[in-house]
Motif scaffolding. Structure first.
Motif, mmCIF file in Angstrom:
data_model
loop_
_atom_site.group_PDB
_atom_site.id
_atom_site.type_symbol
_atom_site.label_atom_id
_atom_site.label_comp_id
_atom_site.label_asym_id
_atom_site.label_seq_id
_atom_site.Cartn_x
_atom_site.Cartn_y
_atom_site.Cartn_z
ATOM 1 N N ARG A 31 0.848 -1.179 0.000
ATOM 2 C CA ARG A 31 0.000 0.000 0.000
ATOM 3 C C ARG A 31 0.889 1.237 0.000
ATOM 4 O O ARG A 31 2.034 1.204 0.460
ATOM 5 C CB ARG A 31 -0.917 0.037 1.230
ATOM 6 N N LEU A 32 0.350 2.329 -0.495
ATOM 7 C CA LEU A 32 1.077 3.593 -0.523
ATOM 8 C C LEU A 32 0.136 4.702 -0.071
ATOM 9 O O LEU A 32 -0.905 4.929 -0.681
ATOM 10 C CB LEU A 32 1.599 3.893 -1.929
ATOM 11 N N GLU A 33 0.513 5.343 1.022
ATOM 12 C CA GLU A 33 -0.282 6.462 1.531
ATOM 13 C C GLU A 33 0.308 7.765 1.018
ATOM 14 O O GLU A 33 1.510 8.020 1.170
ATOM 15 C CB GLU A 33 -0.306 6.475 3.056
ATOM 16 N N THR A 34 -0.521 8.592 0.418
ATOM 17 C CA THR A 34 -0.120 9.897 -0.078
ATOM 18 C C THR A 34 -0.757 10.961 0.803
ATOM 19 O O THR A 34 -1.982 10.982 0.968
ATOM 20 C CB THR A 34 -0.582 10.104 -1.529
ATOM 21 N N VAL A 35 0.086 11.825 1.382
ATOM 22 C CA VAL A 35 -0.382 12.872 2.286
ATOM 23 C C VAL A 35 0.010 14.223 1.704
ATOM 24 O O VAL A 35 1.162 14.415 1.302
ATOM 25 C CB VAL A 35 0.209 12.713 3.696
ATOM 26 N N VAL A 36 -0.927 15.143 1.668
ATOM 27 C CA VAL A 36 -0.679 16.513 1.242
ATOM 28 C C VAL A 36 -0.941 17.430 2.427
ATOM 29 O O VAL A 36 -2.055 17.439 2.966
ATOM 30 C CB VAL A 36 -1.581 16.906 0.051
ATOM 31 N N GLU A 37 0.091 18.167 2.856
ATOM 32 C CA GLU A 37 -0.051 19.115 3.957
ATOM 33 C C GLU A 37 -0.283 20.504 3.378
ATOM 34 O O GLU A 37 0.413 20.929 2.449
ATOM 35 C CB GLU A 37 1.196 19.093 4.841
ATOM 36 N N LEU A 38 -1.256 21.216 3.944
ATOM 37 C CA LEU A 38 -1.691 22.502 3.418
ATOM 38 C C LEU A 38 -1.285 23.638 4.340
ATOM 39 O O LEU A 38 -0.944 23.422 5.512
ATOM 40 C CB LEU A 38 -3.211 22.500 3.233
ATOM 41 N N VAL A 39 -1.339 24.848 3.809
ATOM 42 C CA VAL A 39 -1.100 26.039 4.616
ATOM 43 C C VAL A 39 -2.129 26.079 5.750
ATOM 44 O O VAL A 39 -3.320 25.862 5.534
ATOM 45 C CB VAL A 39 -1.212 27.311 3.742
ATOM 46 N N GLY A 40 -1.653 26.357 6.968
ATOM 47 C CA GLY A 40 -2.554 26.394 8.112
ATOM 48 C C GLY A 40 -2.542 25.131 8.933
ATOM 49 O O GLY A 40 -3.241 25.042 9.942
ATOM 50 N N GLY A 41 -1.776 24.108 8.490
ATOM 51 C CA GLY A 41 -1.633 22.901 9.284
ATOM 52 C C GLY A 41 -2.569 21.772 8.928
ATOM 53 O O GLY A 41 -2.434 20.663 9.465
ATOM 54 N N ARG A 42 -3.528 21.997 8.023
ATOM 55 C CA ARG A 42 -4.407 20.903 7.640
ATOM 56 C C ARG A 42 -3.679 19.928 6.725
ATOM 57 O O ARG A 42 -2.694 20.277 6.079
ATOM 58 C CB ARG A 42 -5.644 21.434 6.901
ATOM 59 N N SER A 43 -4.180 18.693 6.647
ATOM 60 C CA SER A 43 -3.601 17.693 5.752
ATOM 61 C C SER A 43 -4.711 16.819 5.185
ATOM 62 O O SER A 43 -5.747 16.614 5.820
ATOM 63 C CB SER A 43 -2.566 16.827 6.470
ATOM 64 N N LEU A 44 -4.477 16.324 3.981
ATOM 65 C CA LEU A 44 -5.381 15.392 3.309
ATOM 66 C C LEU A 44 -4.571 14.169 2.924
ATOM 67 O O LEU A 44 -3.394 14.283 2.561
ATOM 68 C CB LEU A 44 -6.002 16.035 2.063
ATOM 69 N N SER A 45 -5.184 12.999 2.991
ATOM 70 C CA SER A 45 -4.445 11.778 2.677
ATOM 71 C C SER A 45 -5.324 10.810 1.908
ATOM 72 O O SER A 45 -6.562 10.872 1.977
ATOM 73 C CB SER A 45 -3.925 11.102 3.956
ATOM 74 N N ARG A 46 -4.679 9.939 1.185
ATOM 75 C CA ARG A 46 -5.349 8.872 0.451
ATOM 76 C C ARG A 46 -4.401 7.688 0.368
ATOM 77 O O ARG A 46 -3.204 7.845 0.142
ATOM 78 C CB ARG A 46 -5.739 9.335 -0.956
ATOM 79 N N THR A 47 -4.929 6.491 0.564
ATOM 80 C CA THR A 47 -4.133 5.271 0.511
ATOM 81 C C THR A 47 -4.520 4.475 -0.732
ATOM 82 O O THR A 47 -5.704 4.241 -0.983
ATOM 83 C CB THR A 47 -4.359 4.411 1.761
ATOM 84 N N PHE A 48 -3.507 4.059 -1.487
ATOM 85 C CA PHE A 48 -3.715 3.258 -2.693
ATOM 86 C C PHE A 48 -3.176 1.854 -2.449
ATOM 87 O O PHE A 48 -2.094 1.675 -1.890
ATOM 88 C CB PHE A 48 -2.986 3.873 -3.891
ATOM 89 N N ARG A 49 -3.915 0.876 -2.903
ATOM 90 C CA ARG A 49 -3.460 -0.505 -2.800
ATOM 91 C C ARG A 49 -3.073 -1.011 -4.181
ATOM 92 O O ARG A 49 -3.704 -0.682 -5.172
ATOM 93 C CB ARG A 49 -4.559 -1.402 -2.230
ATOM 94 N N HIS A 50 -2.025 -1.818 -4.231
ATOM 95 C CA HIS A 50 -1.596 -2.398 -5.502
ATOM 96 C C HIS A 50 -0.863 -3.688 -5.208
ATOM 97 O O HIS A 50 -0.367 -3.898 -4.105
ATOM 98 C CB HIS A 50 -0.674 -1.431 -6.254
ATOM 99 N N GLU A 51 -0.804 -4.562 -6.197
ATOM 100 C CA GLU A 51 -0.071 -5.825 -6.072
ATOM 101 C C GLU A 51 1.299 -5.625 -6.693
ATOM 102 O O GLU A 51 1.444 -5.564 -7.902
ATOM 103 C CB GLU A 51 -0.825 -6.952 -6.771
ATOM 104 N N GLY A 52 2.329 -5.520 -5.877
ATOM 105 C CA GLY A 52 3.676 -5.236 -6.375
ATOM 106 C C GLY A 52 3.996 -3.778 -6.138
ATOM 107 O O GLY A 52 3.672 -3.229 -5.089
#
Length: 507
Positions: A269-290
């Motif tokens: 799995r790969l979690e992608t996190v984007v941190e924004l101005v002001g301290g907020r963050s958004l994330s999404r996890t992708f699953r893949h085989e390999g």
């Protein structure tokens, strides 16, 4: 305690993302192959993995749409957020239209697995997506169970899969070979000795064998020790456009792959996190085989970022801007090795991708291209050069037959712009070709712009080419000849409207 996994599945999601399901027969294609189709297209005989030409022959009114994976992620993102807000706080996106999550905690909250399945399907119905859900011990079995909304008993994956044909394993070549050997069901395949399967079918076969036996595709593991492999990219100052973030995602994915390779592990799995101005963050996890390639990571990041931007999440609650991108690998397991064919169908070496990405970063996206074979009669028609990493959006020419097609050997250099040429006889008069393909005189000298004059010592042809004779604007009538000269060169000449052109050079 057996781990349980719930999978939510939206039928025909690529078609939903591409357009209206009720707009007639639709097929979403990638590399001349159908990846999804609408119900009306299936009724006409269109099927997944079918070649576009075959699909169109079965359904002449079929509307063909090239797959846009980034757009699918962008359209699917609001549904994922809705599931996180109303059903379960964390899930994995296997692909647009297919999500998975551990079922143990959410099933306790919602009062059991049957209620969890109903709640997940209802949540997707709330965003106008008709969905089904299933639960099993492995992602593969749960995804298959979701198609019929079933719950597989704990420990019963192998028995539940046994009656299915081997084609459900998703490996057409392996399935074809197994059927020729008389092994037609998943249960029969699972009953084969593991050592024999490994010796006969290799790593791909043993992975399918594990799936057939109801085992996990790879052992589930809590994220441990993955912090040392996390890659981050800081933007100073904060960026407001998406393209710099996508470019950073591609470069960060290459760095992440290098770290994982050095450690001898791969991530599930790969979690992608984007941190924004002001301290907020958004994330999404992708699953893949390999492993996800850097291009695949960038494509997913672009789709999710666009969805967040369209929903106003990137600038909600204050000043807009992205200050940091983080890629965090999860579920690390030992790398067992994988051999990728250099020019194998549907496979691309990660080493080639990384090298190409570096060249493209220095010289531009169109600096590296790949050749896509097609139909046509001339050499320029048979090969298209597409920037590496892009989908081939050019016209799909059928395989033939092609009367008048240039015979082998094929030229080494095809000029993007035909070069003016002169083919003359011993009296220095231009050689012409009659309507019956007769030469007006014996060729004696050839002059090609930029290459000087040379004595002709051999030729073959001419061959006629009559294309689109029914179309006044696009019709073409030409003749081609192969010419060799005394200075060691060989040319492909074309005569059109009484003028000679050098179309290609044989070297």
């Amino acid at each position: 305690m057996v781990s349980r996994i719930i999978v939510g599945w939206i039928p025909d999601y690529p078609v939903i993302a591409a357009g209206d399901l009720d707009a007639g027969p639709i097929a979403v294609v990638h590399r001349d192959e159908v990846v999804a189709c609408s119900g009306s297209a299936r009724m006409a005989g269109v099927r997944r993995r079918m070649r576009v030409r075959v699909a169109q022959s079965r359904c002449p009114q079929l509307r063909v749409v090239e797959r846009d994976l980034a757009a699918e992620f962008r359209v699917f993102e609001p549904a994922v957020r809705h599931i996180e807000d109303t059903v379960m706080p964390r899930l994995e996106v296997i692909r647009p239209g297919l999500v998975a999550a551990p079922a143990r905690g959410p099933s306790r909250y919602w009062g059991g697995e049957p209620h969890l399945v109903e709640r997940l399907a209802a949540a997707l119905d709330e965003v106008d997506l008709h969905a089904r859900a299933g639960i099993a011990d492995s992602v593969f079995t749960a995804a298959l169970a979701a198609r019929t909304g079933q719950l597989v008993a704990p420990g019963g994956d192998a028995a539940w899969l046994a009656p299915y044909p081997v084609g459900v394993l998703g490996l057409p070549r392996l399935a074809e070979l197994l059927e020729r050997l008389g092994v037609r069901t998943v249960g029969a395949f699972a009953a084969l000795p593991e050592k024999r399967v490994l010796a006969r079918f290799g790593a791909e076969g043993i992975a399918a064998h594990r799936t057939a036996r109801g085992h996990h595709e790879r052992p589930l593991a809590v994220r441990t020790g993955s912090g040392g492999h996390t890659v981050s990219y800081v933007f100073e100052p904060a960026v407001h456009l998406l393209d710099p973030v996508v470019f950073a995602a591609k470069a960060s994915a290459e760095q992440l792959h290098e770290r994982l390779m050095a450690a001898g592990v791969v991530c599930a799995r790969l979690e992608t996190v984007v941190e924004l101005v002001g301290g907020r963050s958004l994330s999404r996890t992708f699953r893949h085989e390999g492993r996800l390639s850097s291009l695949a990571v960038a494509e997913r990041v672009r789709g999710v970022l666009q969805a967040w931007s369209d929903a106003g999440l990137l600038d909600a609650g204050g000043e807009a801007g992205i200050v940091k991108l983080v890629l965090r690998p999860e579920q690390l397991t030992a790398a067992t090795g994988r051999q990728s064919a250099l020019f194998g169908e549907g496979r691309t070496s990660e080493e080639i991708e990384r090298a190409v990405a570096r060249v493209q970063a220095m010289l531009g996206h169109r600096a590296v291209v790949r050749a896509e074979l097609g139909g046509g009669r001339g050499p320029s028609d048979q090969v298209r050069l597409v920037p590496f990493g892009d989908l081939d959006s050019g016209p799909r020419l059928p395989d033939g037959p092609w009367p008048g097609r240039l015979p082998a050997p094929h030229p080494a250099t095809v000029f993007p712009r035909w070069l003016p040429a002169q083919l003359t006889d011993p009296r220095a008069q231009q050689v012409t070709v009659s309507g019956r393909l007769a030469l007006s005189a014996t060729p004696d000298r050839l002059t090609v712009e930029g290459h000087g004059e040379a004595v002709v010592d051999g030729w073959s042809g001419p061959w006629p080419v009559l294309e689109r004779w029914w179309d006044r604007d696009r019709g073409r009538r030409i003749a081609r000849m192969q010419i060799t000269t005394a200075d060691g060169h060989a040319w492909l000449l074309t005569i059109e409207h009484g003028r000679w052109w050098a179309e290609a050079h044989y070297g």
